[in-house]
Design a protein around this motif. Structure first.
Motif, PDB file in Angstrom:
ATOM      1  N   LEU A 282      17.690  -8.980  -6.424  1.00 53.78           N
ATOM      2  CA  LEU A 282      16.259  -9.208  -6.222  1.00 53.78           C
ATOM      3  C   LEU A 282      16.007  -9.928  -4.903  1.00 53.78           C
ATOM      4  N   TRP A 283      16.859 -10.894  -4.594  1.00 49.14           N
ATOM      5  CA  TRP A 283      16.692 -11.649  -3.348  1.00 49.14           C
ATOM      6  C   TRP A 283      16.931 -10.738  -2.147  1.00 49.14           C
ATOM      7  N   LEU A 284      17.944  -9.879  -2.213  1.00 57.15           N
ATOM      8  CA  LEU A 284      18.218  -8.957  -1.108  1.00 57.15           C
ATOM      9  C   LEU A 284      17.064  -7.978  -0.903  1.00 57.15           C
ATOM     10  N   ILE A 285      16.492  -7.497  -1.994  1.00 57.76           N
ATOM     11  CA  ILE A 285      15.350  -6.585  -1.886  1.00 57.76           C
ATOM     12  C   ILE A 285      14.189  -7.279  -1.185  1.00 57.76           C
ATOM     13  N   GLN A 286      13.921  -8.506  -1.594  1.00 55.73           N
ATOM     14  CA  GLN A 286      12.834  -9.260  -0.975  1.00 55.73           C
ATOM     15  C   GLN A 286      13.135  -9.561   0.487  1.00 55.73           C
TER      16      GLN A 286
ATOM     17  N   CYS B 262      19.102  -3.941 -15.988  1.00 56.00           N
ATOM     18  CA  CYS B 262      17.939  -3.082 -15.844  1.00 56.00           C
ATOM     19  C   CYS B 262      16.846  -3.858 -15.133  1.00 56.00           C
ATOM     20  N   PHE B 263      16.202  -3.219 -14.183  1.00 60.15           N
ATOM     21  CA  PHE B 263      15.135  -3.844 -13.411  1.00 60.15           C
ATOM     22  C   PHE B 263      13.794  -3.267 -13.861  1.00 60.15           C
ATOM     23  N   TYR B 264      12.914  -4.154 -14.347  1.00 55.70           N
ATOM     24  CA  TYR B 264      11.590  -3.744 -14.808  1.00 55.70           C
ATOM     25  C   TYR B 264      10.518  -4.375 -13.944  1.00 55.70           C
ATOM     26  N   ASP B 265       9.407  -3.685 -13.850  1.00 53.12           N
ATOM     27  CA  ASP B 265       8.263  -4.206 -13.119  1.00 53.12           C
ATOM     28  C   ASP B 265       7.650  -5.342 -13.922  1.00 53.12           C
ATOM     29  N   ASN B 266       7.579  -6.514 -13.323  1.00 49.91           N
ATOM     30  CA  ASN B 266       7.003  -7.668 -13.990  1.00 49.91           C
ATOM     31  C   ASN B 266       5.544  -7.844 -13.607  1.00 49.91           C
TER      32      ASN B 266
ATOM     33  N   MET C 174      18.455 -21.888  -5.421  1.00 49.52           N
ATOM     34  CA  MET C 174      17.656 -21.666  -4.219  1.00 49.52           C
ATOM     35  C   MET C 174      17.188 -20.222  -4.153  1.00 49.52           C
ATOM     36  N   LEU C 175      18.064 -19.291  -4.501  1.00 49.64           N
ATOM     37  CA  LEU C 175      17.663 -17.888  -4.496  1.00 49.64           C
ATOM     38  C   LEU C 175      16.537 -17.638  -5.502  1.00 49.64           C
ATOM     39  N   ILE C 176      16.660 -18.245  -6.685  1.00 48.62           N
ATOM     40  CA  ILE C 176      15.634 -18.057  -7.706  1.00 48.62           C
ATOM     41  C   ILE C 176      14.309 -18.647  -7.242  1.00 48.62           C
ATOM     42  N   ALA C 177      14.382 -19.833  -6.665  1.00 46.38           N
ATOM     43  CA  ALA C 177      13.153 -20.495  -6.225  1.00 46.38           C
ATOM     44  C   ALA C 177      12.452 -19.728  -5.121  1.00 46.38           C
ATOM     45  N   SER C 178      13.208 -18.948  -4.335  1.00 50.09           N
ATOM     46  CA  SER C 178      12.611 -18.235  -3.207  1.00 50.09           C
ATOM     47  C   SER C 178      12.123 -16.846  -3.585  1.00 50.09           C
ATOM     48  N   LEU C 179      12.286 -16.440  -4.858  1.00 51.73           N
ATOM     49  CA  LEU C 179      11.757 -15.150  -5.290  1.00 51.73           C
ATOM     50  C   LEU C 179      10.249 -15.280  -5.474  1.00 51.73           C
ATOM     51  N   LYS C 180       9.500 -14.714  -4.546  1.00 42.23           N
ATOM     52  CA  LYS C 180       8.052 -14.940  -4.495  1.00 42.23           C
ATOM     53  C   LYS C 180       7.264 -14.035  -5.429  1.00 42.23           C
ATOM     54  N   GLN C 181       7.838 -12.914  -5.829  1.00 42.01           N
ATOM     55  CA  GLN C 181       7.007 -11.931  -6.506  1.00 42.01           C
ATOM     56  C   GLN C 181       6.598 -12.359  -7.908  1.00 42.01           C
ATOM     57  N   ASN C 182       7.321 -13.323  -8.502  1.00 37.86           N
ATOM     58  CA  ASN C 182       7.023 -13.680  -9.883  1.00 37.86           C
ATOM     59  C   ASN C 182       6.662 -15.145 -10.038  1.00 37.86           C
ATOM     60  N   GLN C 183       6.129 -15.766  -8.995  1.00 38.29           N
ATOM     61  CA  GLN C 183       5.733 -17.165  -9.104  1.00 38.29           C
ATOM     62  C   GLN C 183       4.461 -17.269  -9.927  1.00 38.29           C
ATOM     63  N   THR C 184       4.578 -17.909 -11.069  1.00 38.70           N
ATOM     64  CA  THR C 184       3.425 -17.979 -11.965  1.00 38.70           C
ATOM     65  C   THR C 184       3.204 -19.367 -12.543  1.00 38.70           C
ATOM     66  N   VAL C 185       4.171 -20.262 -12.420  1.00 36.51           N
ATOM     67  CA  VAL C 185       4.069 -21.572 -13.047  1.00 36.51           C
ATOM     68  C   VAL C 185       4.116 -22.644 -11.985  1.00 36.51           C
ATOM     69  N   THR C 186       3.233 -23.595 -12.049  1.00 38.19           N
ATOM     70  CA  THR C 186       3.223 -24.694 -11.087  1.00 38.19           C
ATOM     71  C   THR C 186       3.494 -25.993 -11.802  1.00 38.19           C
TER      72      THR C 186
ATOM     73  N   LYS D 230       9.246  -3.596  -5.841  1.00 36.14           N
ATOM     74  CA  LYS D 230       8.678  -4.782  -5.197  1.00 36.14           C
ATOM     75  C   LYS D 230       8.455  -5.899  -6.205  1.00 36.14           C
ATOM     76  N   LYS D 231       8.049  -5.552  -7.434  1.00 34.07           N
ATOM     77  CA  LYS D 231       7.763  -6.558  -8.461  1.00 34.07           C
ATOM     78  C   LYS D 231       8.779  -6.499  -9.596  1.00 34.07           C
ATOM     79  N   ALA D 232       9.988  -6.127  -9.266  1.00 31.44           N
ATOM     80  CA  ALA D 232      11.003  -5.963 -10.311  1.00 31.44           C
ATOM     81  C   ALA D 232      11.491  -7.309 -10.822  1.00 31.44           C
ATOM     82  N   SER D 233      11.856  -7.336 -12.080  1.00 33.60           N
ATOM     83  CA  SER D 233      12.530  -8.476 -12.699  1.00 33.60           C
ATOM     84  C   SER D 233      13.810  -7.974 -13.344  1.00 33.60           C
ATOM     85  N   ILE D 234      14.767  -8.891 -13.476  1.00 38.15           N
ATOM     86  CA  ILE D 234      16.080  -8.512 -13.955  1.00 38.15           C
ATOM     87  C   ILE D 234      16.205  -8.798 -15.440  1.00 38.15           C
TER      88      ILE D 234
END
Length: 819
Positions: A684-688, A635-639, A719-731, A620-624
């Motif tokens: 990552l987008w498909l998983i989400q 490799c996918f790691y939990d972020n 667009m795919l990167i922007a829609s990845l919600k699990q790792n939104q940390t910067v505004t 769910k919280k994987a990063s590439i």
């Protein structure tokens, strides 16, 4: 310490450079690369940022309305323009500027150059309990393929204008005392000449010939065969689409087209550059072959036709050739078309045969990479293949989960035992899973998953295939009566004739003659020259096969139908091919069926989707992350929480979970980390997305992804990167909405630090990455309910076919009684 870090970036600023260019600087958060976190670093003496530059096409081509319309109405032209822009920028950059007595240094470079500069330092990081090293990909020579990319694209902005947009990376060292206005002036001073030169290149003949070459390839590819999604009711028997205006688009009914005078060999096995001629032999289509040789007329539009020769090759740029020059004496129709002679690979089963080192694999490799557009003078810029052609090979050790391989594999021993004694039990190969597939089972899974992903053609080389999966001769069938493998040889005809799939197969073969029995077309390579070998293949097949491959009029044993299998549960099902052919084709009377318990299993792919519980527990919280440059491993790691020092897998799972090995996926561009990383983002987008659409199977999820990527307003991969919600940390409150979305995720920061940009992958490579992710489990979905009207029509067709079949069988028995 946590991985989440929020920073408010308020020092964005706009720079005026003139010429219609819009330049905005967006600072990146200062960071210390510890456990892959982005965190505040007040001791940093450098400012890092991304420079977003754009210009409307109407402004760029303000003096030539024909050029603007030629670009704005053609998707392929837009992609080619963005690709050309990126190539020019890589030559113009990086640039450096020293200020204030060499105490301050300013550097502007492409995103790819920036990632190389960072990763060439070779700094390693310890991530979640595992030591990994961040690598970039240093490109000395640009790839010869034109692809969509994340750092340079054509988008439609908020004013509905079509604009060229690209990202650059800026670094300002030791500039704490520099005021904002001075920084603006320095960046303006550095960028103005670069953008001026870029604008000249984008309106040059070199740019237009580059784009014209890509437009031609797309037009050629569109002529191969009708899109698979078209309803069969609008396709005529000759394979032509009925247009609304009553005209018909003529299709070649082919998997690929290879134009005459193409230069197929490469300098070496590790090079994508063409071999010099001589010694390389240019390709020419077979003489006197009505089946293989074609002369096609391709419409590229009047503007792009000006930059192509009559045979579709790009014109040599002479000093006397000006922008807009064309063949003014030609008619309107002639000015928009080119005529190309070449060889097609027909749909169906095509063999490429010949002696060793005579060009078989070279031809197949050109067809394999014909899914991409090539740059001018590559030698293969007029070789095009179906965009859904998928290369198939053995892949020992690959991960497989819940895949229906029963068309090729059945009655595998389970290895179960009771009190140390083995028991007779077989695995259910309709839901086959393994962490270490053999050569044959991996290749069977690759075929089925290619079909599941929407492949229109399978490209197979005997040299890299499992021998027992490709074919099995009569002696071995007699020796091993309970062989669990049904070779690909026996399935290719049925797979193409299946109304559900209609998948073609192209096979390079040089060691097993039984393939000649199933061929619809044969390309014979001799001394690097192509010949039509079908007539000879039929003669050889008749000579060696007559009298021992026929079974009571039931047809050639090598041609098994691709259909649901009805098997009695009260008797073991023989896996001997001869017996299976009898079982599939024999008619059983109602009296024979009564009292027998039958089961029906499909040999087609089952509807699968990522298992929700598996996603929630592991990914769910994987990063590439790339394992290393050029290795084709992801490799996918939990972020998530860094204090836990955990990877994307839980403690009770295998440590390999989250690993993806794409080294055997030969249609990835070279050792391109950029395209491999793009596969990871799409995964990552498909998983989400699968969590939001629990009823969608993999095919539907891939369709959703394709729709997003094709949306010109979305910005493609960004667009795919922007829609990845699990790792939104910067505004970023000061930037526009699209940049806010893009900067709101650590995923984009990971991308910029690791490879700089990504190429858009095909849906098939994304599918491969997802299904090869170790630890990912797939849930089987029920079949979709069929449309009642369609079902009734299908039932009527089946009823008529059954009547014809029964009549033929009755006639057969009648003839036998007469004897």
């Amino acid at each position: 310490m946590t991985s989440d870090f929020t920073i408010s970036v308020t020092s964005d600023f706009t720079i005026s450079v003139g010429g219609g260019w819009d330049v905005k600087f967006h600072p990146l958060p200062s960071y210390e690369h510890d456990d892959h976190n982005y965190k505040s670093n007040t001791s940093s003496s450098s400012d890092r940022g991304v420079v977003l530059i754009s210009i409307p096409l109407s402004t760029l081509f303000t003096n030539n309305e024909d050029v603007y319309h030629a670009f704005s109405n053609n998707r392929a032209a837009k992609i080619a323009l963005a690709d050309y822009t990126a190539r020019v920028l890589s030559n113009l950059l990086p640039i450096h500027h020293e200020h204030s007595n060499n105490t301050s240094t300013f550097t502007i470079q492409t995103m790819g150059q920036s990632s190389n500069a960072i990763n060439n330092k070779g700094s390693s990081t310890k991530r979640y309990g595992r030591n990994k090293k961040m690598f970039g990909t240093k490109k000395d020579t640009p790839i010869p393929y034109v692809q969509e990319r994340s750092d340079c694209m054509i988008v439609r902005d908020s004013n509905n204008d079509i604009s060229l947009q690209f990202y650059l990376h800026a670094t300002m060292q030791n500039n704490d005392n520099e005021c904002l206005e001075l920084k603006k002036k320095i960046i303006n001073y550095m960028l103005s000449p670069v953008l001026h030169q870029l604008q000249l290149k984008l309106t040059s003949l070199d740019c237009y010939t580059h784009v014209a070459c890509v437009v031609l390839q797309n037009a050629m590819r569109d002529m191969l065969h009708p899109p698979r999604q078209l309803d069969s009711s609008i396709i005529t028997s000759t394979g032509n689409e009925k247009k609304a205006n009553g005209q018909q688009a003529e299709y070649l009914n082919a998997v690929a087209f290879i134009a005459d005078d193409s230069l197929l060999p490469r300098k070496s096995g590790r090079s994508s550059l063409p071999m010099s001629s001589p010694p390389a032999v240019p390709f020419y289509s077979p003489e006197n072959s009505d089946q293989l040789t074609r002369v096609v007329t391709v419409n590229v539009g009047s503007f792009w036709r000006r930059y192509l020769n009559d045979d579709g090759s790009v014109k040599e740029l002479g000093n006397d050739m000006a922008v807009g020059d064309g063949d003014n004496d030609d008619t309107s129709q002639e000015k928009s078309t080119v005529t190309i002679r070449g060889m097609i690979i027909p749909r169906g089963v095509t063999l490429i045969v010949g002696g060793g080192y005579h060009g078989k694999s070279t031809l197949l490799q050109a067809i394999t990479m014909g899914i991409y557009d090539n740059t001018p003078h590559d030698g293969r810029e007029r070789v095009v293949s179906s965009p859904d052609a998928v290369s198939i090979r053995a892949e020992d050790g690959r991960y497989v989960n819940n895949t229906n391989v029963s068309a090729f594999i059945s009655n595998l021993p389970s290895g179960k035992s009771i009190n140390g004694a083995s028991i007779s039990s077989n695995q259910d190969t309709t839901k086959f899973s393994t962490k270490d597939a053999s050569g044959s089972t991996s290749q069977a899974a690759n075929v089925i998953e290619a079909i599941e992903g929407g492949a229109s053609a399978l490209l197979v080389d005997e040299d890299v295939s499992a021998a027992n999966f490709m074919a099995r001769d009569g002696r071995m069938r007699a020796m091993i009566m309970d062989e669990p493998i049904t070779p690909l040889l026996y399935r290719v005809n049925g797979l193409f004739l299946s109304k559900e799939h209609e998948v073609s197969t192209v096979v390079v073969v040089g060691g097993v003659g039984e393939w000649l029995d199933v061929a619809d077309a044969v390309v014979l390579m001799k001394d690097y020259v192509a010949y039509d070998g079908l007539k000879k293949a039929k003669s050889v097949s008749y000579q060696f096969s007559y009298g021992h491959v026929q079974y009571g009029g039931r047809g050639v044993v090598h041609r098994l139908p691709w259909k649901a299998q009805e098997n009695s549960m009260k008797r073991p099902v023989s896996d001997n091919v001869d017996d299976q052919q009898m079982s599939d084709d024999d008619d059983m009377s109602q009296e024979d069926i009564d009292g027998k318990e039958l089961s029906t299993t499909t040999v087609s792919p089952l509807r699968r989707r990522p298992d929700i519980d598996c996603i929630m527990n592991k990914f769910k919280k994987a990063s590439i992350h790339l394992v290393e440059s050029g290795s084709s491993h992801l490799c996918f790691y939990d972020n998530g929480d860094c204090d836990s020092k955990q990877s994307a897998v839980s403690n009770d799972e295998d440590e390999d979970d989250g690993q993806v090995d794409m080294s055997k996926c030969s249609q990835l561009v070279g050792n391109s980390s950029e395209q491999l990383y793009g596969c990871g983002i799409c995964v990552l987008w498909l998983i989400q997305e699968s969590l939001s659409h629990p009823d969608d199977d993999l095919s539907c999820l891939l369709d959703r992804m394709t729709n997003v990527l094709n949306n010109q307003n979305s910005g493609g991969m960004n667009m795919l990167i922007a829609s990845l919600k699990q790792n939104q940390t910067v505004t970023n409150s000061a930037a526009n909405e699209k940049i806010t979305d893009l900067f709101s995720s650590n995923d984009i920061l990971d991308l910029w630090e690791s490879v700089g940009y990504v190429y858009r992958p095909r849906r098939h490579e994304v599918f491969m990455a997802l299904t090869r992710m170790r630890g990912m489990k797939f849930h089987i979905l029920p079949d979709k309910p069929k449309d009642v009207n369609k079902v009734s029509q299908e039932e009527e067709v089946k009823r008529l076919e059954e009547e014809v079949r029964k009549k033929a069988l009755a006639d057969l028995w009648a003839n036998r009684r007469k004897k």
